[in-house]
Design an enzyme around this catalytic site. Structure first.
Site, PDB file in Angstrom:
ATOM      1  N   HIS A  12       5.531  -1.292   6.526  1.00 37.58           N
ATOM      2  CA  HIS A  12       5.483   0.095   6.995  1.00 37.58           C
ATOM      3  C   HIS A  12       6.258   0.240   8.302  1.00 37.58           C
ATOM      4  O   HIS A  12       6.591  -0.759   8.950  1.00 37.58           O
ATOM      5  CB  HIS A  12       4.036   0.510   7.302  1.00 37.58           C
ATOM      6  CG  HIS A  12       3.106   0.467   6.148  1.00 37.58           C
ATOM      7  ND1 HIS A  12       2.766   1.580   5.426  1.00 37.58           N
ATOM      8  CD2 HIS A  12       2.412  -0.569   5.598  1.00 37.58           C
ATOM      9  CE1 HIS A  12       1.906   1.239   4.472  1.00 37.58           C
ATOM     10  NE2 HIS A  12       1.670  -0.060   4.560  1.00 37.58           N
ATOM     11  N   TYR A  41      -3.658  -1.397   9.639  1.00 37.32           N
ATOM     12  CA  TYR A  41      -2.698  -2.455   9.317  1.00 37.32           C
ATOM     13  C   TYR A  41      -3.236  -3.826   9.734  1.00 37.32           C
ATOM     14  O   TYR A  41      -3.967  -3.945  10.718  1.00 37.32           O
ATOM     15  CB  TYR A  41      -1.368  -2.230  10.047  1.00 37.32           C
ATOM     16  CG  TYR A  41      -0.725  -0.887   9.794  1.00 37.32           C
ATOM     17  CD1 TYR A  41      -0.219  -0.551   8.546  1.00 37.32           C
ATOM     18  CD2 TYR A  41      -0.620   0.041  10.832  1.00 37.32           C
ATOM     19  CE1 TYR A  41       0.378   0.683   8.324  1.00 37.32           C
ATOM     20  CE2 TYR A  41      -0.021   1.276  10.618  1.00 37.32           C
ATOM     21  CZ  TYR A  41       0.475   1.594   9.366  1.00 37.32           C
ATOM     22  OH  TYR A  41       1.067   2.817   9.167  1.00 37.32           O
ATOM     23  N   HIS A 128       6.515   0.523   1.831  1.00 39.75           N
ATOM     24  CA  HIS A 128       5.540   1.543   1.416  1.00 39.75           C
ATOM     25  C   HIS A 128       6.172   2.497   0.403  1.00 39.75           C
ATOM     26  O   HIS A 128       5.582   2.831  -0.613  1.00 39.75           O
ATOM     27  CB  HIS A 128       5.062   2.291   2.669  1.00 39.75           C
ATOM     28  CG  HIS A 128       3.940   3.248   2.440  1.00 39.75           C
ATOM     29  ND1 HIS A 128       3.478   4.068   3.431  1.00 39.75           N
ATOM     30  CD2 HIS A 128       3.196   3.524   1.334  1.00 39.75           C
ATOM     31  CE1 HIS A 128       2.477   4.809   2.931  1.00 39.75           C
ATOM     32  NE2 HIS A 128       2.302   4.491   1.669  1.00 39.75           N
ATOM     33  N   LYS A 140       7.399   9.479   0.819  1.00 42.89           N
ATOM     34  CA  LYS A 140       7.469   9.227   2.259  1.00 42.89           C
ATOM     35  C   LYS A 140       8.676   8.334   2.491  1.00 42.89           C
ATOM     36  O   LYS A 140       9.045   7.571   1.587  1.00 42.89           O
ATOM     37  CB  LYS A 140       6.237   8.448   2.730  1.00 42.89           C
ATOM     38  CG  LYS A 140       5.032   9.280   3.104  1.00 42.89           C
ATOM     39  CD  LYS A 140       3.943   8.377   3.645  1.00 42.89           C
ATOM     40  CE  LYS A 140       2.666   9.159   3.927  1.00 42.89           C
ATOM     41  NZ  LYS A 140       1.573   8.257   4.322  1.00 42.89           N
ATOM     42  N   CYS A 142       8.755   5.934   4.784  1.00 48.99           N
ATOM     43  CA  CYS A 142       8.217   4.672   5.302  1.00 48.99           C
ATOM     44  C   CYS A 142       8.576   3.478   4.420  1.00 48.99           C
ATOM     45  O   CYS A 142       8.333   3.533   3.228  1.00 48.99           O
ATOM     46  CB  CYS A 142       6.698   4.804   5.386  1.00 48.99           C
ATOM     47  SG  CYS A 142       5.873   3.375   6.057  1.00 48.99           S
TER      48      CYS A 142
HETATM   49 ZN   LIG Z   1       3.702   3.421   5.427  1.00 44.78          ZN
END
Ligand SMILES: [Zn+2]
Length: 170
Positions: A12, A41, A128, A140, A142
């Site tokens: 990420h 995380y 991700h 996203k 990410c």
């Molecule tokens: Zn992420």
């Protein structure tokens, strides 16, 4: 000894501006502010390449506990994954892959370390956004770079460097 069956590593980004100094304790505060149980995380990699983890005394999710980082991809994913967050990912508010070489060196080191412990299947170190694509979750950016080709390149460099290193091993 670890009690979880981990077969994926998910990378990420913190979605903060590159060059801004943040770490696990900041992410912990942000996640708590959203009503979560703290930093979701397992690892945070700062701009200077420092790897932060619970084992090193930082506010991260312990490795033997599921994280909270891929809940958007459906049930079960937090349980079987390790979540690594690189600090940065934005330049002037837009997704950017300008992570520091120290961060990427640390990421490569950490991935190899985790692979040695969990024997992660080939191809299961992903971003991700790759998991989002696999699970049809809502898009996203990410972690703002393509993890798979990056890893292939790093592995090739590592193998390429081996004969040179062999000169010094005898
Ligand atoms: Zn992420």
């Amino acid at each position: 000894m670890n009690t979880r069956n981990i077969d994926y590593i998910i990378v990420h980004a913190s979605a903060t501006e590159h060059g801004q100094e943040f770490g696990a304790s900041d992410i912990d505060k942000w996640h708590r502010a959203r009503g979560w149980l703290g930093n979701g995380y397992h690892y945070v990699i700062r701009g200077d390449g420092t790897i932060e983890s619970k084992a090193e005394g930082h506010r991260c999710r312990p490795l033997d506990k599921p994280g909270a980082h891929v809940g958007d991809c459906g049930p079960g994913w937090n349980r079987r994954t390790v979540g690594i967050c690189l600090i940065g990912g934005l330049r002037k508010g837009k997704p950017s892959d300008a992570f520091t070489s120290e961060q990427l060196d640390s990421l490569y080191y950490l991935i190899n370390d985790l692979d040695a412990e969990f024997d992660i299947p080939a191809g299961n170190v992903i971003g991700h956004r790759d998991l989002i694509e696999m699970t049809n979750a809502s898009p996203k950016a990410c972690p703002c770079f393509d993890v798979k080709p990056w890893l292939v390149e790093r592995d090739a460099e590592f193998i390429g460097a081996a004969p040179f290193n062999d000169n010094f091993t005898e």
